[in-house]
Design an enzyme around this catalytic site. Structure first.
Site, mmCIF file in Angstrom:
data_model
loop_
_atom_site.group_PDB
_atom_site.id
_atom_site.type_symbol
_atom_site.label_atom_id
_atom_site.label_comp_id
_atom_site.label_asym_id
_atom_site.label_seq_id
_atom_site.Cartn_x
_atom_site.Cartn_y
_atom_site.Cartn_z
ATOM 1 N N GLY A 12 0.793 -1.227 0.000
ATOM 2 C CA GLY A 12 0.000 0.000 0.000
ATOM 3 C C GLY A 12 0.818 1.266 0.000
ATOM 4 O O GLY A 12 0.260 2.363 0.109
ATOM 5 N N GLU A 70 5.018 -5.605 1.701
ATOM 6 C CA GLU A 70 4.736 -6.123 0.352
ATOM 7 C C GLU A 70 4.231 -5.037 -0.591
ATOM 8 O O GLU A 70 3.090 -5.066 -1.021
ATOM 9 C CB GLU A 70 3.748 -7.293 0.412
ATOM 10 C CG GLU A 70 2.840 -7.249 1.628
ATOM 11 C CD GLU A 70 1.891 -8.408 1.730
ATOM 12 O OE1 GLU A 70 2.334 -9.487 2.129
ATOM 13 O OE2 GLU A 70 0.705 -8.220 1.399
ATOM 14 N N PRO A 71 5.071 -4.083 -0.929
ATOM 15 C CA PRO A 71 4.642 -3.008 -1.825
ATOM 16 C C PRO A 71 4.583 -3.450 -3.291
ATOM 17 O O PRO A 71 5.440 -4.199 -3.750
ATOM 18 C CB PRO A 71 5.740 -1.950 -1.649
ATOM 19 C CG PRO A 71 6.942 -2.723 -1.216
ATOM 20 C CD PRO A 71 6.459 -3.927 -0.478
ATOM 21 N N GLY A 72 3.584 -2.979 -3.983
ATOM 22 C CA GLY A 72 3.500 -3.190 -5.432
ATOM 23 C C GLY A 72 3.714 -1.872 -6.139
ATOM 24 O O GLY A 72 4.719 -1.616 -6.801
ATOM 25 N N ARG A 97 -8.054 2.720 -14.304
ATOM 26 C CA ARG A 97 -8.059 3.391 -12.991
ATOM 27 C C ARG A 97 -8.912 4.672 -12.937
ATOM 28 O O ARG A 97 -9.652 4.876 -11.978
ATOM 29 C CB ARG A 97 -6.631 3.667 -12.537
ATOM 30 C CG ARG A 97 -5.779 2.397 -12.459
ATOM 31 C CD ARG A 97 -4.441 2.623 -11.789
ATOM 32 N NE ARG A 97 -4.591 2.863 -10.369
ATOM 33 C CZ ARG A 97 -4.397 4.010 -9.792
ATOM 34 N NH1 ARG A 97 -4.025 5.055 -10.531
ATOM 35 N NH2 ARG A 97 -4.572 4.164 -8.501
ATOM 36 N N TYR A 146 -11.742 4.271 -10.241
ATOM 37 C CA TYR A 146 -11.512 4.960 -8.954
ATOM 38 C C TYR A 146 -11.525 6.474 -9.071
ATOM 39 O O TYR A 146 -11.210 7.171 -8.102
ATOM 40 C CB TYR A 146 -10.134 4.601 -8.392
ATOM 41 C CG TYR A 146 -9.740 3.156 -8.432
ATOM 42 C CD1 TYR A 146 -10.464 2.214 -7.726
ATOM 43 C CD2 TYR A 146 -8.635 2.745 -9.174
ATOM 44 C CE1 TYR A 146 -10.091 0.878 -7.754
ATOM 45 C CE2 TYR A 146 -8.251 1.416 -9.199
ATOM 46 C CZ TYR A 146 -8.985 0.485 -8.497
ATOM 47 O OH TYR A 146 -8.609 -0.822 -8.523
ATOM 48 N N CYS A 154 -17.290 2.238 -25.815
ATOM 49 C CA CYS A 154 -18.703 2.593 -25.837
ATOM 50 C C CYS A 154 -19.274 2.672 -24.422
ATOM 51 O O CYS A 154 -20.106 1.868 -24.020
ATOM 52 C CB CYS A 154 -19.424 1.524 -26.665
ATOM 53 S SG CYS A 154 -21.098 1.939 -27.021
ATOM 54 N N GLU A 155 -18.762 3.589 -23.639
ATOM 55 C CA GLU A 155 -19.201 3.806 -22.251
ATOM 56 C C GLU A 155 -18.999 5.277 -21.936
ATOM 57 O O GLU A 155 -17.946 5.841 -22.256
ATOM 58 C CB GLU A 155 -18.313 3.034 -21.255
ATOM 59 C CG GLU A 155 -18.343 1.553 -21.389
ATOM 60 C CD GLU A 155 -19.161 0.868 -20.307
ATOM 61 O OE1 GLU A 155 -19.688 1.570 -19.417
ATOM 62 O OE2 GLU A 155 -19.266 -0.363 -20.375
ATOM 63 N N TYR A 192 -0.875 -1.246 -11.847
ATOM 64 C CA TYR A 192 -2.314 -1.455 -12.085
ATOM 65 C C TYR A 192 -2.767 -0.796 -13.392
ATOM 66 O O TYR A 192 -3.886 -0.311 -13.501
ATOM 67 C CB TYR A 192 -3.136 -0.954 -10.887
ATOM 68 C CG TYR A 192 -2.656 -1.559 -9.581
ATOM 69 C CD1 TYR A 192 -2.908 -2.898 -9.302
ATOM 70 C CD2 TYR A 192 -1.916 -0.818 -8.657
ATOM 71 C CE1 TYR A 192 -2.435 -3.482 -8.127
ATOM 72 C CE2 TYR A 192 -1.441 -1.398 -7.485
ATOM 73 C CZ TYR A 192 -1.710 -2.723 -7.228
ATOM 74 O OH TYR A 192 -1.236 -3.301 -6.073
HETATM 75 N N1 LLP Z 1 -0.495 -6.927 -0.408
HETATM 76 C C1 LLP Z 1 -1.770 -7.261 -0.516
HETATM 77 C C2 LLP Z 1 -2.335 -8.312 0.310
HETATM 78 C C3 LLP Z 1 -2.579 -6.600 -1.438
HETATM 79 O O1 LLP Z 1 -3.861 -6.926 -1.534
HETATM 80 C C4 LLP Z 1 -2.034 -5.582 -2.226
HETATM 81 C C5 LLP Z 1 -2.860 -4.870 -3.209
HETATM 82 C C6 LLP Z 1 -0.669 -5.258 -2.077
HETATM 83 C C7 LLP Z 1 0.062 -5.953 -1.144
HETATM 84 C C8 LLP Z 1 0.023 -4.205 -2.888
HETATM 85 O O2 LLP Z 1 -0.553 -2.944 -2.730
HETATM 86 P P1 LLP Z 1 0.242 -1.678 -3.342
HETATM 87 O O3 LLP Z 1 1.526 -1.537 -2.610
HETATM 88 O O4 LLP Z 1 0.457 -1.910 -4.769
HETATM 89 O O5 LLP Z 1 -0.637 -0.542 -3.106
HETATM 90 N N2 LLP Z 1 -6.039 -1.642 -8.483
HETATM 91 C C9 LLP Z 1 -5.843 -0.708 -7.399
HETATM 92 C C10 LLP Z 1 -4.981 -1.261 -6.334
HETATM 93 C C11 LLP Z 1 -5.473 -2.572 -5.774
HETATM 94 C C12 LLP Z 1 -4.544 -3.161 -4.794
HETATM 95 C C13 LLP Z 1 -4.938 -4.521 -4.408
HETATM 96 N N3 LLP Z 1 -4.087 -5.096 -3.418
HETATM 97 C C14 LLP Z 1 -5.291 0.604 -7.952
HETATM 98 O O6 LLP Z 1 -5.109 0.704 -9.152
HETATM 99 O O7 LLP Z 1 -5.080 1.551 -7.228
#
Ligand code: LLP
Length: 860
Positions: free
Chosen positions: A700, A736-738, A775, A779, A805-806, A834
């Site tokens: 997150g 666990e950052p994405g 996104r 959101y 078409c939305e 994402y």
């Molecule tokens: N760990 C868990 C258990 C998660 O569910 C997630 C994301 C992450 C780590 C990584 O989160 P991050 O660091 O990337 O924020 N599609 C949405 C974000 C959905 C995230 C879902 N879970 C967007 O585009 O903002």
């Protein structure tokens, strides 16, 4: 139609007090002349002078010393005259008359409203005489006009109101147009008018604003500009909420509501004349004349219903009236309200139910004498049981169509869980929703509501920058380096030449972020959340920096194994996954997380003799949007704390060991203490799981969604976790950052296919859409848009849309972007996370390409 064109410009007290501000006034007058309009400058008194004049009146009325305030007034005028290089003799007769009036009143020991008005009018007369003399000396043809010859009051009301809070009709005045039209700059006084008997009267509070709009209406001016020391109206009082956002465009009714419920820049009375004559009002900032402020006009972009401002008023008094079966009693409300009217009290908000009517009284509109309130209670006693509640404040949500967006306000309204709400009142005009709460909690409540409603709103045609951003001095401004793509235009054009839409990921940025995560001192293992972007090159680079992986499906687990091999640490965190997914997770040697009791109850054999993690719901979700908050009662994730004991028992029965506690509260979090809080919550549950040695505080980690915004302070995240480490040295800490790894490394390139003008809105169509980048549609996410082909073109406000078409197929709404034409290449920033992973083939339009930009070469 008049042959003459006018612009009325009002300058407030601080604007006319300093010589350098007069240079701004001259420049503005000059530019109006160059555009063919006669500038009519309506000026206030020098700051502080009106207060001094009030003192003169008060002292004279009691027969005491008037010399001190008079000397102060003279000194203020002398200082301005010196600064402007104007001879003070210009106002000698005004000062002399003021002295005579003051001494006369002192002698009598009283001041009539008529004399008070004459004294009060002196401030404006003096400032305008000095200013006009200076403008003339600057070579500008200038004509000083006595405001009493321009504005005549209707002479209605009791004497005090007639003289001190006069009302001036604003019908179009062709004779005035003819008289004032021409080449000269008109300089006149705000606040001052003449009554039907020829005597001087003044307009009361906010009088100069009202003078300006009234004069604008009488002259049929093309614009009325209100120049003050702030650039406009804000979403909240910026001096209390530095994150308050500038309101760029408002309709008259909304502006009136915001002005009435708190904003001080424009007096609410001033709006009616401009509204009636449909003259746009622009609020401008004298210290920063190039800044576009708030524009209030009939053609303001309406946009969707939305909350535009929050305001709060303190010191309200609430009267609750209980009566059984009052609806059966004809005329109850009339009787009750009659009591307030009899005591001269005006009611502010009202709420009614079957047995109760509650009203608030605004102390600013009422003389709130305790004896009056006691008398009101006594008079109400025969018809109901009335109770008084003091020290309450109102918090109002102001905007358009509030009723239709109540559901969107739900997350914000959760704030009221911890606050006692005395009364809720919804304006019949549908322009405000007001909550009356205890005064002690109002400020905190407003701050929280403001953050929820405005912190993530993109800048658009209505909501502008924050006060902080507009006024940050260079040392306060966040230091941000330009994004990598700002110096990669030629690479990006070359990549796009092979086809758009295309996502481009910058390898150097990925490596830098991966290393920063790997080097956190108080994190033992960072896992990259593969769901953010599963491109093989991204995964390989994360592994090379020493990161493990967080995967949410067997597909992701197996993909990681395929691309980085058997050694990588993999954590599998499924949610509502079928039984076989867990089996595949174990088969691929992943750590498996469980976030429900069902698998342990129904399929204990799957978990027998296994080490697992339990995902705990830490209670409070966080993140950039409700849809990405993954904790709390309304989220499907995690085991609730009150079920953990049962979970531990079931795990025991199934013969599996809980070796780690896990939580993830949401995505896009910029508060560096968030992960420390999660760790503390997990630590509190740890006694149930004696074998656990790992605390995984989730991902997150947010990134700013537009250039120039402060980034998440990673060192601060680390530092906050240090305290957890200190308290529990026996645990390993995982994150666990994405998004943090890949969002800023990625951009989406798309080409303009066409333009369209429809009503007020200008559309730019591109070959990417919600199928390429979901996104914004899902959101309301903000992605910065830049025109890479013509970055220097004149900026224009446009809405960028795709071919799907939305109606929701909008990538960026009401953005200021360098003008583009068919074929231009546009870039959408912060699109690496994402983006491609959520792309789809909706409308069979295909998925985007993805390219990794290495230093000097490119790799598909
Ligand atoms: N760990 C868990 C258990 C998660 O569910 C997630 C994301 C992450 C780590 C990584 O989160 P991050 O660091 O990337 O924020 N599609 C949405 C974000 C959905 C995230 C879902 N879970 C967007 O585009 O903002």
């Amino acid at each position: 139609m008049s042959d003459h064109r006018f612009a009325v410009l009002k300058f407030g007290g601080t604007s006319v007090s300093r010589p350098e501000r007069w240079a701004v006034i001259r420049a503005q007058a000059q530019s109006q002349r160059e555009e063919g309009r006669t500038p009519v400058l309506v000026c206030s008194a020098v700051a502080g002078v009106t207060d001094d004049l009030q003192t003169v009146i008060a002292q004279a009325g009691s027969g005491s010393d008037v010399d001190t305030p008079l000397a102060r007034i003279t000194e203020r005028q002398a200082e301005l005259a010196r600064g402007l290089g104007v001879d003070l003799a210009v106002i000698a007769d005004e000062m002399e008359e003021l002295r005579r009036l003051a001494l006369g009143a002192q002698l009598l020991g009283e001041t009539s409203p008529a004399v008070q008005a004459r004294i009060l009018a002196k401030g404006e007369r003096m400032s305008t005489r000095l200013g006009a003399a200076w403008l003339s000396a600057q070579g500008l043809p200038t004509r000083w006009v006595d405001a009493r010859d321009l504005l005549q009051s209707d002479g209605r009301g009791p004497l005090a109101r007639r003289m001190l809070a006069a009302h001036v009709p604003w019908d179009l005045a062709p004779a005035l147009q003819r008289d004032l039209g021409g080449d000269a700059v008109i300089v006149t006084q705000g606040f001052v008018a003449r009554d039907p008997d020829g005597a001087t009267c003044v307009l009361g509070r906010g009088g100069s604003d009202t003078s300006a709009t009234t004069l604008a209406a009488k002259l049929g001016a093309e614009v009325c500009e209100i120049w003050t020391d702030v650039p406009g109206m804000f979403t909240a009082d910026p001096r209390k909420q530095p994150a308050a956002r500038l309101l760029r465009a408002l309709g008259y009714a909304e502006a009136q509501e915001i002005a009435t419920t708190g904003a001080k820049v424009l007096h609410p009375r001033a709006i009616a004349p401009a509204r009636a004559a449909r003259i746009p009002i622009s609020i401008r900032c004298t210290p920063q004349p190039d800044m576009a402020g708030t524009r209030i006009a009939a053609d303001a972009p309406t946009g969707p219903a939305q909350v535009k401002a929050l305001s709060r008023r303190r010191g309200l008094v609430l009267v609750s009236m209980e009566t059984l079966g009052m609806w059966q009693e004809v005329g109850f409300l009339a009787d009750a309200f009659g009591v307030f009217a009899d005591h001269g009290l005006s009611i502010d908000t009202v709420s009614t139910s079957e047995t109760n009517v509650t009203v608030t009284l605004d102390p600013h509109a009422n003389a709130m004498d305790p004896t009056v309130l006691d008398a009101v209670l006594a008079d109400l006693a025969p018809i109901c049981t009335a109770k008084l509640v003091t020290q309450v404040a109102s918090v109002s949500l102001v905007g358009r169509g509030i009723r239709s967006i109540l559901h969107q306000l739900a997350p914000a309204l959760e704030q009221f869980e911890d606050h006692r709400v005395h009364l809720v009142s919804q304006a019949a005009s549908d322009l405000n929703l007001t909550f009356v709460v205890d005064e002690s909690t109002a400020d905190r409540l407003l701050a929280k509501l403001h953050a929820m409603l405005f912190a993530h709103r993109p800048i658009d045609a209505v909501i502008g920058r924050t006060w902080q951003e507009l006024f940050a001095t260079p040392s306060e401004a966040p230091e941000t380096s330009p994004p990598w793509w700002a110096s990669a235009a030629s690479d990006l054009h070359a990549i796009a030449a092979a086809g758009t839409p295309v996502y481009v990921y910058d390898a150097a940025t990925i490596d830098a972020r991966a290393q920063a995560l790997a080097q956190l001192t108080h994190v033992d293992q960072a896992l990259y959340a593969v769901k953010a972007n599963a491109h093989p090159e991204v995964i390989r680079r994360a592994a090379a920096a020493g990161l493990g992986f967080e995967c949410v499906s067997p597909g992701e687990v197996e993909w990681v194994r395929e691309h980085v091999g058997p050694d990588a640490i993999v954590l599998f965190t499924p949610n509502f996954a079928p039984r076989e997914d867990y089996e595949r997770g174990f088969a691929a040697h992943a750590h498996v997380t469980l976030d429900n009791l069902h698998p342990l109850e129904a399929w204990p054999d799957v978990f027998n003799d296994r080490d697992i993690f339990v995902r705990v719901d830490p209670g409070q979700g966080r993140g950039h949007h409700a849809k990405v908050r993954t904790a709390g009662a309304r989220s499907k994730f995690g085991v609730a704390p009150d079920q953990l004991e049962t979970f531990a028992k079931l795990a025991d029965q199934a013969g599996c060991r809980i070796i780690g506690l896990h939580a993830h509260t949401g995505s896009g979090v910029l508060d560096p203490t968030a992960w420390q809080h999660t760790a503390v919550v997990l630590a509190q549950c740890a006694s149930l799981f004696p074998l656990a040695t790992i605390l995984d505080v989730g991902g997150g980690l947010g990134v700013p969604d537009r250039p120039g915004r402060p980034p998440l302070d990673l060192d601060a995240v680390d530092l906050a976790l240090a305290s957890v480490r200190q308290a529990h040295p026996e645990w390993s800490i995982w994150i666990e950052p994405g998004r943090y790894l890949i969002a800023e490394a990625g951009v989406l390139l798309t080409r303009v296919t066409q333009r369209k003008q429809k009503g007020d809105l200008r559309y730019v169509g591109v070959d990417a859409g919600m199928h390429t980048l979901l996104r914004p549609a899902l959101y309301g996410a903000h992605h910065h848009v830049a025109n890479l082909t013509s970055p220097q073109a004149e900026p224009e406000i446009v809405t960028v849309v795709g071919p799907i078409c939305e109606t929701g197929d909008v990538l960026a709404r009401d953005r200021l972007i360098a003008q583009s034409k068919e074929g231009d290449l546009l870039l959408l920033g912060t699109a690496g996370a994402y983006g491609a992973v959520m792309a789809n083939d909706y409308n069979r339009r295909g998925r985007p390409r993805e390219v990794v930009r290495l230093k000097n070469e490119m790799e598909d």
